[in-house]
Design a protein around this motif. Structure first.
Motif, mmCIF file in Angstrom:
data_model
loop_
_atom_site.group_PDB
_atom_site.id
_atom_site.type_symbol
_atom_site.label_atom_id
_atom_site.label_comp_id
_atom_site.label_asym_id
_atom_site.label_seq_id
_atom_site.Cartn_x
_atom_site.Cartn_y
_atom_site.Cartn_z
ATOM 1 N N TYR A 140 1.003 -1.078 0.071
ATOM 2 C CA TYR A 140 0.027 0.016 -0.170
ATOM 3 C C TYR A 140 0.840 1.266 -0.005
ATOM 4 O O TYR A 140 0.707 2.025 1.044
ATOM 5 C CB TYR A 140 -1.022 -0.118 1.165
ATOM 6 N N LEU A 141 1.676 1.432 -1.070
ATOM 7 C CA LEU A 141 2.651 2.346 -0.865
ATOM 8 C C LEU A 141 1.902 3.813 -1.227
ATOM 9 O O LEU A 141 2.364 4.911 -0.650
ATOM 10 C CB LEU A 141 3.551 2.331 -2.110
ATOM 11 N N GLY A 142 0.817 3.887 -2.041
ATOM 12 C CA GLY A 142 0.022 5.017 -1.906
ATOM 13 C C GLY A 142 -0.256 5.514 -0.717
ATOM 14 O O GLY A 142 -0.319 6.876 -0.320
ATOM 15 N N ASP A 143 -0.827 4.781 0.074
ATOM 16 C CA ASP A 143 -1.412 5.087 1.456
ATOM 17 C C ASP A 143 -0.215 5.541 2.416
ATOM 18 O O ASP A 143 -0.409 6.462 3.179
ATOM 19 C CB ASP A 143 -2.345 3.838 2.103
ATOM 20 N N LYS B 226 11.201 5.083 0.553
ATOM 21 C CA LYS B 226 9.965 4.062 0.367
ATOM 22 C C LYS B 226 9.700 4.049 -0.985
ATOM 23 O O LYS B 226 9.321 2.856 -1.651
ATOM 24 C CB LYS B 226 8.715 4.388 1.179
ATOM 25 N N VAL B 227 9.756 5.344 -1.645
ATOM 26 C CA VAL B 227 9.436 5.511 -3.256
ATOM 27 C C VAL B 227 10.451 4.615 -3.767
ATOM 28 O O VAL B 227 10.322 4.134 -4.854
ATOM 29 C CB VAL B 227 9.271 6.633 -3.560
ATOM 30 N N LYS B 228 11.873 4.999 -3.364
ATOM 31 C CA LYS B 228 12.954 4.443 -4.623
ATOM 32 C C LYS B 228 12.994 3.028 -4.285
ATOM 33 O O LYS B 228 13.311 2.327 -5.143
ATOM 34 C CB LYS B 228 14.297 5.196 -3.772
ATOM 35 N N ALA B 229 12.572 2.448 -2.977
ATOM 36 C CA ALA B 229 12.457 0.868 -2.985
ATOM 37 C C ALA B 229 11.592 0.407 -3.944
ATOM 38 O O ALA B 229 11.841 -0.842 -4.503
ATOM 39 C CB ALA B 229 12.405 0.374 -1.556
ATOM 40 N N LYS B 230 10.622 0.907 -4.397
ATOM 41 C CA LYS B 230 9.415 0.374 -5.308
ATOM 42 C C LYS B 230 9.808 0.486 -6.764
ATOM 43 O O LYS B 230 9.481 -0.331 -7.439
ATOM 44 C CB LYS B 230 8.239 0.756 -4.751
#
Length: 477
Positions: A347-350, A381-385
Protein backbone atom coordinates in the motif's frame (compact mmCIF):
# COMPACT_ATOMS: atom_id res chain seq x y z
CA UNK A 1 -5.98 -8.79 -14.80
CA UNK A 2 -4.81 -10.11 -11.44
CA UNK A 3 -4.50 -7.92 -8.38
CA UNK A 4 -3.67 -8.82 -4.82
CA UNK A 5 -6.56 -7.31 -2.89
CA UNK A 6 -9.25 -8.51 -0.53
CA UNK A 7 -12.26 -7.07 -2.26
CA UNK A 8 -15.21 -8.28 -0.28
CA UNK A 9 -13.89 -6.99 3.01
CA UNK A 10 -13.76 -3.44 1.75
CA UNK A 11 -11.68 -1.58 4.32
CA UNK A 12 -11.69 2.20 4.14
CA UNK A 13 -7.96 2.48 3.65
CA UNK A 14 -7.59 4.00 0.19
CA UNK A 15 -6.90 7.67 -0.42
CA UNK A 16 -10.25 8.19 -2.11
CA UNK A 17 -12.04 6.78 0.95
CA UNK A 18 -10.42 8.85 3.66
CA UNK A 19 -10.39 12.23 1.94
CA UNK A 20 -13.30 14.53 2.58
CA UNK A 21 -15.48 15.27 -0.40
CA UNK A 22 -18.20 17.80 -1.01
CA UNK A 23 -21.29 18.54 1.03
CA UNK A 24 -24.24 16.11 1.00
CA UNK A 25 -26.80 16.80 -1.68
CA UNK A 26 -30.21 15.58 -2.64
CA UNK A 27 -30.53 12.60 -4.97
CA UNK A 28 -30.08 13.81 -8.52
CA UNK A 29 -32.09 12.47 -11.41
CA UNK A 30 -29.25 10.16 -12.43
CA UNK A 31 -28.34 9.05 -8.90
CA UNK A 32 -28.38 5.37 -7.90
CA UNK A 33 -31.43 5.84 -5.67
CA UNK A 34 -33.40 7.40 -8.52
CA UNK A 35 -32.42 4.62 -10.92
CA UNK A 36 -33.87 2.03 -8.54
CA UNK A 37 -37.35 3.36 -9.23
CA UNK A 38 -37.25 2.42 -12.91
CA UNK A 39 -35.54 -0.97 -12.68
CA UNK A 40 -37.78 -4.05 -12.99
CA UNK A 41 -37.07 -6.53 -10.19
CA UNK A 42 -38.11 -10.16 -10.13
CA UNK A 43 -39.30 -10.59 -6.53
CA UNK A 44 -40.43 -14.24 -6.47
CA UNK A 45 -38.42 -17.10 -7.90
CA UNK A 46 -38.70 -20.87 -8.09
CA UNK A 47 -38.23 -23.07 -5.03
CA UNK A 48 -37.24 -26.18 -6.96
CA UNK A 49 -36.11 -26.81 -10.50
CA UNK A 50 -38.79 -28.72 -12.44
CA UNK A 51 -38.21 -31.15 -15.30
CA UNK A 52 -38.40 -28.53 -18.04
CA UNK A 53 -35.99 -26.18 -16.25
CA UNK A 54 -33.51 -29.04 -15.68
CA UNK A 55 -33.53 -29.90 -19.37
CA UNK A 56 -33.09 -26.29 -20.43
CA UNK A 57 -30.34 -25.69 -17.85
CA UNK A 58 -28.24 -28.59 -19.11
CA UNK A 59 -28.98 -27.77 -22.75
CA UNK A 60 -27.66 -24.23 -22.26
CA UNK A 61 -24.75 -25.52 -20.21
CA UNK A 62 -23.70 -27.74 -23.11
CA UNK A 63 -24.51 -24.91 -25.55
CA UNK A 64 -26.84 -27.18 -27.55
CA UNK A 65 -29.45 -25.58 -29.76
CA UNK A 66 -33.09 -26.53 -29.28
CA UNK A 67 -33.10 -28.20 -32.70
CA UNK A 68 -29.94 -30.19 -31.90
CA UNK A 69 -31.37 -31.39 -28.58
CA UNK A 70 -34.81 -32.32 -29.93
CA UNK A 71 -33.54 -34.00 -33.10
CA UNK A 72 -34.69 -37.61 -33.43
CA UNK A 73 -36.78 -37.43 -30.26
CA UNK A 74 -39.47 -34.73 -30.49
CA UNK A 75 -40.04 -31.50 -32.39
CA UNK A 76 -38.34 -28.26 -31.37
CA UNK A 77 -41.76 -26.77 -30.68
CA UNK A 78 -42.57 -29.59 -28.26
CA UNK A 79 -39.22 -29.19 -26.50
CA UNK A 80 -39.88 -25.49 -26.08
CA UNK A 81 -43.22 -26.28 -24.40
CA UNK A 82 -41.51 -28.79 -22.09
CA UNK A 83 -38.79 -26.33 -21.14
CA UNK A 84 -41.43 -23.66 -20.47
CA UNK A 85 -43.39 -26.00 -18.16
CA UNK A 86 -46.40 -26.08 -20.49
CA UNK A 87 -46.08 -29.80 -21.19
CA UNK A 88 -44.75 -32.86 -19.39
CA UNK A 89 -42.64 -35.19 -21.57
CA UNK A 90 -43.52 -38.85 -21.95
CA UNK A 91 -41.14 -41.19 -20.08
CA UNK A 92 -39.46 -42.42 -23.27
CA UNK A 93 -38.99 -38.85 -24.49
CA UNK A 94 -37.54 -37.81 -21.13
CA UNK A 95 -35.16 -40.77 -21.09
CA UNK A 96 -33.95 -39.94 -24.60
CA UNK A 97 -33.48 -36.23 -23.82
CA UNK A 98 -31.60 -36.99 -20.60
CA UNK A 99 -29.39 -39.48 -22.41
CA UNK A 100 -28.52 -36.90 -25.07
CA UNK A 101 -27.74 -34.31 -22.38
CA UNK A 102 -25.86 -36.92 -20.31
CA UNK A 103 -27.82 -36.30 -17.11
CA UNK A 104 -29.81 -38.56 -14.76
CA UNK A 105 -33.55 -38.91 -15.21
CA UNK A 106 -34.26 -36.92 -12.04
CA UNK A 107 -32.29 -34.72 -9.69
CA UNK A 108 -30.55 -36.68 -6.93
CA UNK A 109 -30.29 -35.73 -3.29
CA UNK A 110 -26.76 -34.48 -2.67
CA UNK A 111 -26.22 -33.82 1.07
CA UNK A 112 -22.41 -33.95 0.89
CA UNK A 113 -22.33 -31.47 -1.99
CA UNK A 114 -24.59 -29.13 -0.02
CA UNK A 115 -22.25 -29.27 2.98
CA UNK A 116 -19.19 -28.65 0.78
CA UNK A 117 -20.66 -25.53 -0.79
CA UNK A 118 -22.09 -24.29 2.53
CA UNK A 119 -18.68 -24.53 4.23
CA UNK A 120 -17.03 -22.80 1.26
CA UNK A 121 -19.63 -20.03 1.39
CA UNK A 122 -19.12 -19.52 5.13
CA UNK A 123 -15.36 -19.26 4.69
CA UNK A 124 -15.88 -16.32 2.29
CA UNK A 125 -18.24 -14.23 4.44
CA UNK A 126 -15.58 -12.53 6.60
CA UNK A 127 -12.26 -13.64 5.10
CA UNK A 128 -9.22 -13.24 7.34
CA UNK A 129 -6.62 -15.51 5.76
CA UNK A 130 -6.52 -15.50 1.97
CA UNK A 131 -4.00 -18.34 1.92
CA UNK A 132 -6.32 -20.67 3.84
CA UNK A 133 -9.22 -19.75 1.57
CA UNK A 134 -7.16 -20.60 -1.50
CA UNK A 135 -6.13 -23.94 0.07
CA UNK A 136 -9.77 -24.68 0.85
CA UNK A 137 -10.76 -23.89 -2.73
CA UNK A 138 -7.95 -26.06 -4.16
CA UNK A 139 -9.17 -28.98 -2.04
CA UNK A 140 -12.79 -28.84 -3.23
CA UNK A 141 -12.90 -27.13 -6.63
CA UNK A 142 -12.75 -30.42 -8.61
CA UNK A 143 -14.93 -32.43 -6.25
CA UNK A 144 -17.49 -34.32 -8.39
CA UNK A 145 -20.32 -33.78 -5.90
CA UNK A 146 -20.17 -30.04 -6.55
CA UNK A 147 -21.41 -30.84 -10.06
CA UNK A 148 -23.77 -33.68 -9.14
CA UNK A 149 -26.97 -31.63 -9.02
CA UNK A 150 -28.09 -28.31 -10.44
CA UNK A 151 -28.67 -26.34 -7.22
CA UNK A 152 -25.31 -27.21 -5.67
CA UNK A 153 -23.58 -26.45 -8.96
CA UNK A 154 -25.31 -23.06 -9.30
CA UNK A 155 -24.50 -22.19 -5.69
CA UNK A 156 -20.84 -23.13 -6.08
CA UNK A 157 -20.49 -21.19 -9.34
CA UNK A 158 -21.99 -18.09 -7.71
CA UNK A 159 -19.66 -18.43 -4.71
CA UNK A 160 -16.75 -18.63 -7.14
CA UNK A 161 -17.46 -15.01 -8.12
CA UNK A 162 -16.85 -13.97 -4.53
CA UNK A 163 -13.81 -16.22 -4.24
CA UNK A 164 -12.16 -14.68 -7.32
CA UNK A 165 -12.86 -11.16 -6.00
CA UNK A 166 -11.36 -11.98 -2.59
CA UNK A 167 -8.24 -13.51 -4.12
CA UNK A 168 -7.83 -10.59 -6.50
CA UNK A 169 -8.40 -12.54 -9.72
CA UNK A 170 -10.70 -9.95 -11.25
CA UNK A 171 -10.43 -11.36 -14.76
CA UNK A 172 -11.79 -14.72 -13.58
CA UNK A 173 -14.46 -12.90 -11.56
CA UNK A 174 -15.59 -11.02 -14.66
CA UNK A 175 -15.67 -14.22 -16.73
CA UNK A 176 -17.68 -16.04 -14.07
CA UNK A 177 -20.18 -13.15 -13.83
CA UNK A 178 -20.67 -13.26 -17.61
CA UNK A 179 -21.06 -17.03 -17.48
CA UNK A 180 -23.62 -16.92 -14.67
CA UNK A 181 -25.59 -14.19 -16.42
CA UNK A 182 -26.67 -16.93 -18.86
CA UNK A 183 -28.21 -18.90 -16.00
CA UNK A 184 -30.07 -16.20 -14.01
CA UNK A 185 -33.47 -17.69 -14.85
CA UNK A 186 -32.50 -20.95 -13.09
CA UNK A 187 -31.41 -19.37 -9.80
CA UNK A 188 -33.58 -19.67 -6.72
CA UNK A 189 -34.25 -16.57 -4.58
CA UNK A 190 -31.08 -16.82 -2.49
CA UNK A 191 -28.86 -17.54 -5.48
CA UNK A 192 -30.39 -14.62 -7.37
CA UNK A 193 -29.75 -12.34 -4.39
CA UNK A 194 -26.13 -13.46 -3.97
CA UNK A 195 -25.46 -13.09 -7.69
CA UNK A 196 -26.47 -9.42 -7.51
CA UNK A 197 -24.58 -8.80 -4.30
CA UNK A 198 -21.32 -10.26 -5.64
CA UNK A 199 -21.82 -8.34 -8.87
CA UNK A 200 -21.97 -5.23 -6.69
CA UNK A 201 -18.71 -6.25 -4.99
CA UNK A 202 -17.05 -6.62 -8.38
CA UNK A 203 -18.13 -3.16 -9.53
CA UNK A 204 -17.01 -1.65 -6.22
CA UNK A 205 -13.51 -3.03 -6.68
CA UNK A 206 -13.45 -1.49 -10.17
CA UNK A 207 -14.29 1.88 -8.52
CA UNK A 208 -17.61 1.95 -10.38
CA UNK A 209 -19.38 2.98 -7.18
CA UNK A 210 -22.63 4.08 -8.80
CA UNK A 211 -23.16 0.72 -10.51
CA UNK A 212 -22.10 -1.05 -7.30
CA UNK A 213 -24.64 0.90 -5.24
CA UNK A 214 -27.41 0.35 -7.76
CA UNK A 215 -26.70 -3.40 -7.77
CA UNK A 216 -26.54 -3.60 -3.96
CA UNK A 217 -29.91 -1.85 -3.72
CA UNK A 218 -31.41 -4.38 -6.13
CA UNK A 219 -29.99 -7.15 -3.94
CA UNK A 220 -31.63 -5.59 -0.89
CA UNK A 221 -35.04 -5.69 -2.57
CA UNK A 222 -34.76 -9.43 -3.24
CA UNK A 223 -33.30 -10.62 0.09
CA UNK A 224 -34.86 -14.01 0.89
CA UNK A 225 -35.91 -14.96 4.42
CA UNK A 226 -33.21 -17.65 4.51
CA UNK A 227 -30.34 -15.13 4.55
CA UNK A 228 -28.42 -14.92 7.83
CA UNK A 229 -28.13 -11.66 9.82
CA UNK A 230 -24.37 -11.58 9.20
CA UNK A 231 -24.96 -11.76 5.44
CA UNK A 232 -27.53 -8.96 5.62
CA UNK A 233 -25.10 -6.91 7.70
CA UNK A 234 -22.49 -7.40 5.00
CA UNK A 235 -24.92 -6.08 2.37
CA UNK A 236 -25.86 -3.07 4.50
CA UNK A 237 -22.19 -2.29 5.08
CA UNK A 238 -21.53 -2.52 1.33
CA UNK A 239 -24.42 -0.13 0.64
CA UNK A 240 -23.04 2.24 3.27
CA UNK A 241 -19.53 2.53 1.86
CA UNK A 242 -20.77 2.72 -1.74
CA UNK A 243 -23.20 5.47 -0.79
CA UNK A 244 -20.42 7.62 0.67
CA UNK A 245 -18.50 7.32 -2.59
CA UNK A 246 -21.61 8.39 -4.50
CA UNK A 247 -22.12 11.34 -2.11
CA UNK A 248 -25.41 9.80 -0.98
CA UNK A 249 -24.42 10.53 2.62
CA UNK A 250 -27.82 10.14 4.27
CA UNK A 251 -28.09 6.71 2.67
CA UNK A 252 -24.55 5.93 3.86
CA UNK A 253 -25.39 6.88 7.43
CA UNK A 254 -28.64 4.87 7.46
CA UNK A 255 -27.13 1.64 6.18
CA UNK A 256 -23.87 1.90 8.15
CA UNK A 257 -25.93 2.29 11.34
CA UNK A 258 -28.06 -0.74 10.39
CA UNK A 259 -24.93 -2.78 9.67
CA UNK A 260 -23.31 -1.71 12.95
CA UNK A 261 -26.32 -2.90 14.98
CA UNK A 262 -26.22 -6.30 13.28
CA UNK A 263 -22.47 -6.71 13.75
CA UNK A 264 -22.71 -5.72 17.41
CA UNK A 265 -25.39 -8.39 17.92
CA UNK A 266 -23.42 -10.98 15.93
CA UNK A 267 -20.13 -9.78 17.49
CA UNK A 268 -17.99 -9.33 14.37
CA UNK A 269 -15.26 -6.96 15.67
CA UNK A 270 -13.60 -6.29 12.31
CA UNK A 271 -16.83 -5.14 10.75
CA UNK A 272 -17.78 -3.14 13.86
CA UNK A 273 -14.56 -1.18 13.38
CA UNK A 274 -15.25 -0.61 9.68
CA UNK A 275 -18.81 0.53 10.36
CA UNK A 276 -17.57 3.05 12.94
CA UNK A 277 -15.11 4.36 10.34
CA UNK A 278 -17.78 4.78 7.68
CA UNK A 279 -20.15 6.48 10.12
CA UNK A 280 -17.31 8.79 11.19
CA UNK A 281 -16.63 9.75 7.57
CA UNK A 282 -20.35 10.36 7.05
CA UNK A 283 -20.46 12.67 10.09
CA UNK A 284 -17.52 14.60 8.60
CA UNK A 285 -19.61 15.24 5.50
CA UNK A 286 -22.45 16.50 7.71
CA UNK A 287 -20.07 18.76 9.65
CA UNK A 288 -20.63 16.78 12.87
CA UNK A 289 -16.94 16.82 13.80
CA UNK A 290 -17.36 15.86 17.45
CA UNK A 291 -19.48 12.81 16.60
CA UNK A 292 -17.06 11.93 13.81
CA UNK A 293 -14.10 11.90 16.19
CA UNK A 294 -16.04 9.77 18.68
CA UNK A 295 -16.66 7.09 16.04
CA UNK A 296 -13.02 7.25 14.91
CA UNK A 297 -11.92 6.71 18.51
CA UNK A 298 -14.37 3.80 18.92
CA UNK A 299 -12.90 2.24 15.79
CA UNK A 300 -9.38 2.78 17.11
CA UNK A 301 -10.15 1.26 20.52
CA UNK A 302 -11.64 -1.91 19.03
CA UNK A 303 -9.26 -2.14 16.06
CA UNK A 304 -6.14 -1.92 18.23
CA UNK A 305 -7.15 -5.21 19.89
CA UNK A 306 -7.40 -7.08 16.57
CA UNK A 307 -4.40 -8.65 14.91
CA UNK A 308 -5.13 -7.09 11.50
CA UNK A 309 -2.42 -4.65 10.42
CA UNK A 310 -4.37 -3.01 7.60
CA UNK A 311 -7.24 -2.32 10.02
CA UNK A 312 -4.83 -0.86 12.57
CA UNK A 313 -3.36 1.36 9.86
CA UNK A 314 -6.81 2.50 8.77
CA UNK A 315 -8.02 3.39 12.25
CA UNK A 316 -4.79 5.16 13.22
CA UNK A 317 -4.71 7.11 9.95
CA UNK A 318 -8.33 8.20 10.24
CA UNK A 319 -7.92 9.41 13.83
CA UNK A 320 -4.76 11.25 12.77
CA UNK A 321 -6.50 12.78 9.76
CA UNK A 322 -9.49 13.86 11.85
CA UNK A 323 -7.23 15.52 14.42
CA UNK A 324 -5.40 17.27 11.58
CA UNK A 325 -8.53 18.76 10.04
CA UNK A 326 -9.63 19.92 13.50
CA UNK A 327 -6.20 21.64 13.73
CA UNK A 328 -5.12 19.39 16.61
CA UNK A 329 -1.73 18.79 15.02
CA UNK A 330 0.17 17.53 18.06
CA UNK A 331 -2.60 14.96 18.69
CA UNK A 332 -2.51 13.90 15.03
CA UNK A 333 1.23 13.15 14.90
CA UNK A 334 1.43 10.04 17.16
CA UNK A 335 -1.52 8.43 15.33
CA UNK A 336 0.08 9.06 11.94
CA UNK A 337 3.38 7.60 13.16
CA UNK A 338 1.49 4.56 14.45
CA UNK A 339 -0.26 4.21 11.09
CA UNK A 340 3.14 3.96 9.38
CA UNK A 341 4.05 1.01 11.64
CA UNK A 342 1.13 -1.05 10.36
CA UNK A 343 0.91 -0.14 6.68
CA UNK A 344 1.56 -3.22 4.48
CA UNK A 345 4.33 -2.81 1.90
CA UNK A 346 1.97 -3.10 -1.07
CA UNK A 347 0.00 0.00 0.00
CA UNK A 348 2.64 2.50 -1.07
CA UNK A 349 0.13 5.19 -2.05
CA UNK A 350 -1.46 5.14 1.40
CA UNK A 351 2.01 5.14 2.96
CA UNK A 352 3.09 8.27 1.07
CA UNK A 353 -0.27 9.91 1.82
CA UNK A 354 0.43 9.33 5.52
CA UNK A 355 3.88 10.90 5.17
CA UNK A 356 2.31 13.94 3.47
CA UNK A 357 -0.09 14.43 6.36
CA UNK A 358 2.70 13.91 8.86
CA UNK A 359 4.91 16.51 7.13
CA UNK A 360 2.05 19.02 7.09
CA UNK A 361 1.46 18.41 10.81
CA UNK A 362 5.14 19.00 11.62
CA UNK A 363 5.12 22.18 9.53
CA UNK A 364 2.09 23.45 11.43
CA UNK A 365 3.90 23.09 14.77
CA UNK A 366 7.09 24.50 13.18
CA UNK A 367 9.16 21.33 13.63
CA UNK A 368 11.15 21.36 10.38
CA UNK A 369 13.69 18.78 11.60
CA UNK A 370 11.06 16.06 12.00
CA UNK A 371 9.34 17.17 8.78
CA UNK A 372 12.64 16.73 6.90
CA UNK A 373 13.11 13.30 8.49
CA UNK A 374 9.63 12.28 7.27
CA UNK A 375 10.61 13.42 3.76
CA UNK A 376 13.75 11.24 3.90
CA UNK A 377 11.80 8.18 5.04
CA UNK A 378 9.12 8.65 2.39
CA UNK A 379 11.72 9.11 -0.33
CA UNK A 380 13.40 5.84 0.64
CA UNK A 381 10.06 4.02 0.41
CA UNK A 382 9.45 5.35 -3.11
CA UNK A 383 12.97 4.51 -4.31
CA UNK A 384 12.64 0.95 -3.01
CA UNK A 385 9.54 0.37 -5.18
CA UNK A 386 10.96 1.94 -8.36
CA UNK A 387 7.52 2.61 -9.85
CA UNK A 388 6.90 4.05 -13.29
CA UNK A 389 4.94 7.20 -12.52
CA UNK A 390 3.69 7.56 -16.10
CA UNK A 391 2.09 4.11 -16.10
CA UNK A 392 -1.75 4.26 -16.29
CA UNK A 393 -1.84 1.72 -13.46
CA UNK A 394 -0.05 4.17 -11.19
CA UNK A 395 -2.23 7.26 -11.71
CA UNK A 396 -3.55 7.25 -8.13
CA UNK A 397 -0.06 6.87 -6.70
CA UNK A 398 1.28 9.61 -8.97
CA UNK A 399 -1.28 12.05 -7.57
CA UNK A 400 -0.17 11.29 -4.01
CA UNK A 401 3.48 11.43 -4.98
CA UNK A 402 3.06 14.89 -6.54
CA UNK A 403 1.85 16.19 -3.18
CA UNK A 404 4.88 14.59 -1.53
CA UNK A 405 7.22 16.25 -4.05
CA UNK A 406 5.52 19.63 -3.52
CA UNK A 407 6.10 19.36 0.23
CA UNK A 408 9.71 18.34 -0.41
CA UNK A 409 10.23 21.47 -2.50
CA UNK A 410 8.70 23.54 0.28
CA UNK A 411 11.11 22.16 2.87
CA UNK A 412 14.06 22.67 0.52
CA UNK A 413 13.11 26.32 0.11
CA UNK A 414 12.11 25.88 -3.54
CA UNK A 415 8.95 27.96 -3.30
CA UNK A 416 8.68 28.23 -7.09
CA UNK A 417 8.69 24.44 -7.47
CA UNK A 418 6.06 24.13 -4.72
CA UNK A 419 3.86 26.73 -6.43
CA UNK A 420 4.11 25.11 -9.87
CA UNK A 421 3.20 21.59 -8.67
CA UNK A 422 0.38 22.92 -6.57
CA UNK A 423 -1.21 24.97 -9.37
CA UNK A 424 -0.42 22.64 -12.28
CA UNK A 425 -0.98 19.25 -10.61
CA UNK A 426 -2.57 19.21 -7.17
CA UNK A 427 -5.40 21.70 -7.56
CA UNK A 428 -6.86 19.73 -10.46
CA UNK A 429 -6.51 16.44 -8.57
CA UNK A 430 -8.18 17.79 -5.41
CA UNK A 431 -11.00 19.32 -7.46
CA UNK A 432 -11.64 16.09 -9.37
CA UNK A 433 -11.75 14.07 -6.15
CA UNK A 434 -13.73 16.68 -4.17
CA UNK A 435 -10.94 16.99 -1.59
CA UNK A 436 -12.12 20.42 -0.46
CA UNK A 437 -10.27 20.42 2.84
CA UNK A 438 -6.96 19.86 1.03
CA UNK A 439 -7.87 22.58 -1.46
CA UNK A 440 -8.60 24.96 1.38
CA UNK A 441 -5.38 24.08 3.16
CA UNK A 442 -3.08 24.51 0.15
CA UNK A 443 -4.80 27.62 -1.21
CA UNK A 444 -4.38 29.12 2.25
CA UNK A 445 -0.73 28.10 2.40
CA UNK A 446 -0.09 29.58 -1.04
CA UNK A 447 -1.97 32.76 -0.10
CA UNK A 448 0.26 33.24 2.95
CA UNK A 449 3.33 32.50 0.82
CA UNK A 450 2.31 35.17 -1.71
CA UNK A 451 1.75 37.62 1.16
CA UNK A 452 5.30 37.07 2.43
CA UNK A 453 6.52 37.61 -1.15
CA UNK A 454 4.53 40.89 -1.24
CA UNK A 455 2.30 39.56 -4.04
CA UNK A 456 -0.73 40.98 -2.27
CA UNK A 457 -3.31 40.75 -5.05
CA UNK A 458 -2.49 37.09 -5.75
CA UNK A 459 -2.48 36.46 -2.01
CA UNK A 460 -6.00 37.84 -1.66
CA UNK A 461 -7.22 35.64 -4.54
CA UNK A 462 -5.75 32.49 -3.01
CA UNK A 463 -7.09 33.24 0.45
CA UNK A 464 -10.55 33.80 -1.04
CA UNK A 465 -10.29 30.44 -2.84
CA UNK A 466 -9.25 28.86 0.44
CA UNK A 467 -12.32 30.27 2.15
CA UNK A 468 -14.59 28.97 -0.63
CA UNK A 469 -13.08 25.48 -0.38
CA UNK A 470 -13.64 25.37 3.38
CA UNK A 471 -17.22 26.52 2.83
CA UNK A 472 -17.72 23.50 0.60
CA UNK A 473 -16.44 21.25 3.38
CA UNK A 474 -18.76 22.82 5.93
CA UNK A 475 -21.73 23.01 3.54
CA UNK A 476 -22.06 26.76 4.09
CA UNK A 477 -24.00 28.54 1.37
Amino acid sequence: MNVDVEAVSIVLNNLSDIRLSGPPGQAEKNSPTWMMEVLPIQMERRADMDTGMRLKYHRLKKRFSMEETASGIITSKELKKIESGLKEPALKELEALCKKLEIPLAAKDNPIGKVLVKNFKNSLLHPQNKGKIMEHYADICNHPLLRADEDVELEFDIQQIRYFIITGDLESAENKIKEMDRFKEFMDQEQYYLYHKYNGNYNYILNDYETALKTYLIAEKIIPKSISPAEIGDLYYSIGISSNHCEEHELAFKYSELALKIYQQEFVPKRIVECHLNIAITHEHFGNYKLSLEHHKNALTIGSKLDIDILKFTTEYNVGYSNFIYQQYEEAIPHLNNALKYIPNEYLGDCISTYCLLIRSYLEIDDRVKAEKAVEEGTEKVKAKDLGLDSPANVAFRNVYMEFVALTYLLEGDEKGFEEILLNELVKTFEETNCFHDLGYYFGYLGNLYFRQERYKESAIMLEKSKDAYKAVLNIS
